[in-house]
Design a protein around this motif. Structure first.
Motif, PDB file in Angstrom:
ATOM      1  N   ALA A 296     -78.321 -61.195  21.332  1.00  0.00           N
ATOM      2  CA  ALA A 296     -77.497 -59.913  21.043  1.00  0.00           C
ATOM      3  C   ALA A 296     -77.275 -58.881  21.866  1.00  0.00           C
ATOM      4  O   ALA A 296     -77.846 -59.065  23.095  1.00  0.00           O
ATOM      5  CB  ALA A 296     -78.842 -59.159  19.955  1.00  0.00           C
ATOM      6  N   ARG A 298     -75.901 -56.342  21.184  1.00  0.00           N
ATOM      7  CA  ARG A 298     -76.054 -54.818  20.853  1.00  0.00           C
ATOM      8  C   ARG A 298     -78.105 -54.681  20.803  1.00  0.00           C
ATOM      9  O   ARG A 298     -78.420 -55.661  21.024  1.00  0.00           O
ATOM     10  CB  ARG A 298     -75.916 -54.469  19.436  1.00  0.00           C
ATOM     11  CG  ARG A 298     -74.359 -54.936  19.041  1.00  0.00           C
ATOM     12  CD  ARG A 298     -74.200 -53.717  17.528  1.00  0.00           C
ATOM     13  NE  ARG A 298     -72.818 -53.830  17.517  1.00  0.00           N
ATOM     14  CZ  ARG A 298     -72.185 -52.936  17.561  1.00  0.00           C
ATOM     15  NH1 ARG A 298     -72.296 -51.527  17.985  1.00  0.00           N
ATOM     16  NH2 ARG A 298     -70.997 -52.519  17.231  1.00  0.00           N
ATOM     17  N   TRP A 301     -80.941 -55.430  18.506  1.00  0.00           N
ATOM     18  CA  TRP A 301     -80.849 -56.246  17.302  1.00  0.00           C
ATOM     19  C   TRP A 301     -82.759 -57.404  18.233  1.00  0.00           C
ATOM     20  O   TRP A 301     -82.538 -58.369  17.081  1.00  0.00           O
ATOM     21  CB  TRP A 301     -79.570 -56.495  17.237  1.00  0.00           C
ATOM     22  CG  TRP A 301     -78.439 -55.798  16.517  1.00  0.00           C
ATOM     23  CD1 TRP A 301     -78.135 -54.460  16.435  1.00  0.00           C
ATOM     24  CD2 TRP A 301     -78.678 -56.257  14.570  1.00  0.00           C
ATOM     25  NE1 TRP A 301     -77.467 -53.952  15.411  1.00  0.00           N
ATOM     26  CE2 TRP A 301     -77.990 -55.568  14.510  1.00  0.00           C
ATOM     27  CE3 TRP A 301     -78.837 -57.589  13.973  1.00  0.00           C
ATOM     28  CZ2 TRP A 301     -77.740 -54.763  13.377  1.00  0.00           C
ATOM     29  CZ3 TRP A 301     -79.271 -56.898  12.281  1.00  0.00           C
ATOM     30  CH2 TRP A 301     -77.904 -55.548  12.580  1.00  0.00           C
ATOM     31  N   GLU A 302     -82.105 -57.420  19.364  1.00  0.00           N
ATOM     32  CA  GLU A 302     -83.262 -58.338  19.510  1.00  0.00           C
ATOM     33  C   GLU A 302     -84.272 -58.550  19.340  1.00  0.00           C
ATOM     34  O   GLU A 302     -85.152 -60.033  18.546  1.00  0.00           O
ATOM     35  CB  GLU A 302     -83.075 -59.005  20.759  1.00  0.00           C
ATOM     36  CG  GLU A 302     -83.692 -60.086  21.569  1.00  0.00           C
ATOM     37  CD  GLU A 302     -82.432 -61.305  21.874  1.00  0.00           C
ATOM     38  OE1 GLU A 302     -83.748 -62.275  21.254  1.00  0.00           O
ATOM     39  OE2 GLU A 302     -81.216 -61.237  21.032  1.00  0.00           O
ATOM     40  N   PHE A 304     -85.176 -57.755  15.493  1.00  0.00           N
ATOM     41  CA  PHE A 304     -84.452 -58.053  14.379  1.00  0.00           C
ATOM     42  C   PHE A 304     -85.604 -59.263  13.898  1.00  0.00           C
ATOM     43  O   PHE A 304     -85.386 -59.676  14.445  1.00  0.00           O
ATOM     44  CB  PHE A 304     -83.357 -57.725  13.651  1.00  0.00           C
ATOM     45  CG  PHE A 304     -83.037 -58.252  12.673  1.00  0.00           C
ATOM     46  CD1 PHE A 304     -83.143 -56.724  11.508  1.00  0.00           C
ATOM     47  CD2 PHE A 304     -82.408 -59.442  11.997  1.00  0.00           C
ATOM     48  CE1 PHE A 304     -82.532 -56.432  10.446  1.00  0.00           C
ATOM     49  CE2 PHE A 304     -82.448 -58.856  10.406  1.00  0.00           C
ATOM     50  CZ  PHE A 304     -82.428 -57.789  10.091  1.00  0.00           C
ATOM     51  N   GLN A 385     -71.974 -63.284  16.502  1.00  0.00           N
ATOM     52  CA  GLN A 385     -73.090 -61.870  17.082  1.00  0.00           C
ATOM     53  C   GLN A 385     -71.703 -61.244  16.208  1.00  0.00           C
ATOM     54  O   GLN A 385     -72.285 -60.003  15.222  1.00  0.00           O
ATOM     55  CB  GLN A 385     -72.536 -61.639  18.202  1.00  0.00           C
ATOM     56  CG  GLN A 385     -73.475 -62.983  19.055  1.00  0.00           C
ATOM     57  CD  GLN A 385     -74.362 -61.496  19.279  1.00  0.00           C
ATOM     58  OE1 GLN A 385     -74.819 -60.719  19.393  1.00  0.00           O
ATOM     59  NE2 GLN A 385     -75.028 -62.049  20.443  1.00  0.00           N
ATOM     60  N   SER A 390     -75.049 -58.372  15.746  1.00  0.00           N
ATOM     61  CA  SER A 390     -75.765 -57.564  16.482  1.00  0.00           C
ATOM     62  C   SER A 390     -74.361 -58.050  17.451  1.00  0.00           C
ATOM     63  O   SER A 390     -75.416 -57.268  18.752  1.00  0.00           O
ATOM     64  CB  SER A 390     -76.787 -58.894  16.948  1.00  0.00           C
ATOM     65  OG  SER A 390     -75.781 -59.891  16.960  1.00  0.00           O
ATOM     66  N   TYR A 397     -72.678 -53.791  10.115  1.00  0.00           N
ATOM     67  CA  TYR A 397     -73.777 -54.750   9.842  1.00  0.00           C
ATOM     68  C   TYR A 397     -73.999 -54.675   8.469  1.00  0.00           C
ATOM     69  O   TYR A 397     -75.131 -55.706   8.093  1.00  0.00           O
ATOM     70  CB  TYR A 397     -75.156 -54.541  10.617  1.00  0.00           C
ATOM     71  CG  TYR A 397     -75.689 -52.725  10.636  1.00  0.00           C
ATOM     72  CD1 TYR A 397     -76.064 -52.477   9.302  1.00  0.00           C
ATOM     73  CD2 TYR A 397     -75.175 -51.637  11.017  1.00  0.00           C
ATOM     74  CE1 TYR A 397     -77.464 -51.453   8.580  1.00  0.00           C
ATOM     75  CE2 TYR A 397     -76.185 -50.576  10.501  1.00  0.00           C
ATOM     76  CZ  TYR A 397     -76.985 -50.288   9.910  1.00  0.00           C
ATOM     77  OH  TYR A 397     -77.244 -48.876   9.177  1.00  0.00           O
ATOM     78  N   TYR A 469     -82.856 -54.075   6.928  1.00  0.00           N
ATOM     79  CA  TYR A 469     -81.638 -53.621   8.051  1.00  0.00           C
ATOM     80  C   TYR A 469     -82.499 -52.328   7.866  1.00  0.00           C
ATOM     81  O   TYR A 469     -82.892 -51.295   9.288  1.00  0.00           O
ATOM     82  CB  TYR A 469     -80.665 -53.544   6.985  1.00  0.00           C
ATOM     83  CG  TYR A 469     -78.903 -54.459   7.354  1.00  0.00           C
ATOM     84  CD1 TYR A 469     -79.886 -55.309   8.594  1.00  0.00           C
ATOM     85  CD2 TYR A 469     -78.479 -54.869   6.806  1.00  0.00           C
ATOM     86  CE1 TYR A 469     -79.171 -56.645   8.468  1.00  0.00           C
ATOM     87  CE2 TYR A 469     -77.701 -56.359   7.019  1.00  0.00           C
ATOM     88  CZ  TYR A 469     -78.460 -57.057   7.448  1.00  0.00           C
ATOM     89  OH  TYR A 469     -77.861 -57.746   7.882  1.00  0.00           O
TER      90      TYR A 469
END
Length: 474
Positions: A296, A298, A301-302, A304, A385, A390, A397, A469
């Motif tokens: 990711a 951003r 976000w990894e 998520f 992405q 992300s 998003y 989210y």
């Protein structure tokens, strides 16, 4: 006195003779020139459709060189450096020239090649051409890199783009050609299986076909490009991404054609130029933040909670174009039959997978890498992405595209859907039926089957995404 030793031209994703800086630099002094393509570990690692398309392009380039009285030498060796060193020893070449690539694996390979060749006294030079603007040349006022597209565009549109170079008049052959391999024996299209026969009619192969495609676009389509580019049922895009991917046309040639159209007052020309720069922006980011290809972009976000099972029933239905959502299914079938997908449709299917199905964007990115004849590492990663939320310059998003309302807006007459969906149609289109000829037999899909109900209702999928989210604090 001019060095009489040959120059090796190492072709990779620059399968053209015009506007080829490395080729012109080799030909201009009049030294013997030996064109080479090496099927190394990086080209071997390509997925099905990109490898097949590259193989087609290499074969066509060989024909173009033969028409010039030259020859493309083919070598298959895992280590490109070893293959080049062997050719240097066999031919007495004093130099190796090539066009730059920018993905991390290619950069590492090319850096190693350049260092090793120079250490043994061979001139090794790389040239631009795959991009209009080298990623390190475009800088912010503080000498940083751009993370947002609009200021990137505002900067590069003020920068000059080199005028395209003509093809060399002559390519001086060596006194003796080295041995070459058989392209057919490489079986670069093996992973396409029976799909290659279906996709082949949609390929516009070679430099001349790319130039013809550009000319048709600038004459007939670009005046309405700004509006038509979002209508998947219309002939409203350039389709040049296929040729740009393997370098059968250069971005410089596309840019200058677009500039001529803009000076002629054609309304869609600036939008086309912005799309060319969007591609440049993807490469700019890949150069400065190479993790965009794998993780990711951003922060936050990894972690998520994506669904990561690439073999789940929902993912399989998405791949098969059997989600029960017409816009999504039509787009996935277009991909399988043509090797490409309309840009608006790409956003819809990516949003559906990552948001309605809450599936990791990397699963979708890998499927596109398997199926796209216009696959491009930077554009594919940034596109996925961007849609997932992300990535850089991302769509918000929380924006969850509704495929049904998008269909009502961009395919009011159902031209696109009717072209690609067969189930329930009394007389399905040839393209809709071609999908069943292309898919793996193990899928056991039939045109006379019942069209499925939605695997996830759109309102439920949207609510699930927004709840996820909110739970992550986004």
């Amino acid at each position: 006195m001019t060095d009489p030793s040959p120059i090796l031209i190492w072709f990779r994703r620059d399968l053209r003779l015009s506007d080829h800086a490395a080729l012109r630099a080799a030909c201009d002094p009049g030294r013997p020139v030996i064109p080479v393509f090496i099927h190394d570990t990086l080209s071997e690692a390509l997925r099905a459709a990109p490898k097949w398309r590259l193989g087609l392009g290499v074969g066509h380039l060989a024909q173009a060189l033969a028409a010039k009285g030259s020859k493309l030498i083919l070598r298959r060796e895992g280590d490109a450096l070893a293959a080049l060193q062997t050719l240097v020893a066999q031919t007495g070449a004093g130099a190796v020239y090539w066009s730059r690539l920018y993905d991390p694996h290619s950069v590492a390979r090319d850096t190693s090649v350049k260092q090793a060749l120079r250490a043994q006294g061979v001139e090794a030079r790389s040239f631009g051409g795959h991009l209009m603007f080298e990623p390190w040349r475009v800088q912010t006022k503080t000498q940083g890199f751009y993370k947002v597209y609009t200021p990137f565009w505002n900067t590069v549109k003020q920068m000059g783009v080199d005028a395209p170079r003509s093809a060399p008049q002559t390519i001086t052959p060596p006194s003796q050609w080295p041995a070459t391999h058989d392209l057919e024996g490489w079986n670069m299209g093996g992973a396409m299986n029976r799909g290659g026969v279906v996709v082949r009619p949609f390929v516009q192969l070679g430099e001349q076909a790319a130039q013809d495609r550009l000319a048709h676009f600038c004459k007939a389509i670009i005046p309405e490009y700004k509006e038509l580019r979002d209508i998947p049922g219309r002939d409203g895009t350039s389709l040049l991404s296929e040729n740009l991917s393997v370098g059968e046309i250069s971005p410089h040639q596309c840019w200058h054609a677009g500039m001529r159209a803009m000076h002629e007052g054609k309304a869609g020309a600036e939008t086309f130029l912005k799309e060319l720069v969007w591609r440049e922006f993807a490469y700019h980011l890949m150069h400065h933040t190479p993790h965009i290809l794998t993780t990711a972009w951003r922060d936050g976000w990894e972690a998520f909670g994506w669904q990561t099972d690439a073999d789940s029933a929902e993912v399989l239905a998405w791949k098969q174009g059997r989600t029960g959502i017409e816009f999504v299914d039509a787009a996935m079938r277009e991909l399988y039959v043509t090797g490409r997908m309309h840009n608006r449709a790409r956003m819809i299917v990516a949003s559906y997978l990552t948001k309605h199905l809450m599936t990791d964007w990397r699963i979708g990115m890998a499927w596109f890498e398997d199926c796209l004849t216009d696959w491009d590492p930077a554009s594919n990663a940034m596109g996925w992405q961007w849609t997932a939320g992300s990535g850089p310059d991302a769509s918000p998003y929380f924006r969850v595209f509704n495929p049904d309302t998008q269909l009502d807006k961009f395919d009011k007459g159902r031209v696109y859907v009717d072209r690609w969906l067969a189930e329930g149609c009394r007389t399905p289109s040839p393209d809709a039926l071609a999908f069943f000829d292309a898919v793996p037999r193990r899928w056991q899909l039939r045109a006379d089957a019942t069209y499925p109900d939605p695997i996830v209702p759109l309102d439920l999928g949207r609510k699930r995404a927004l709840a996820a989210y909110a739970e992550r604090g986004f």
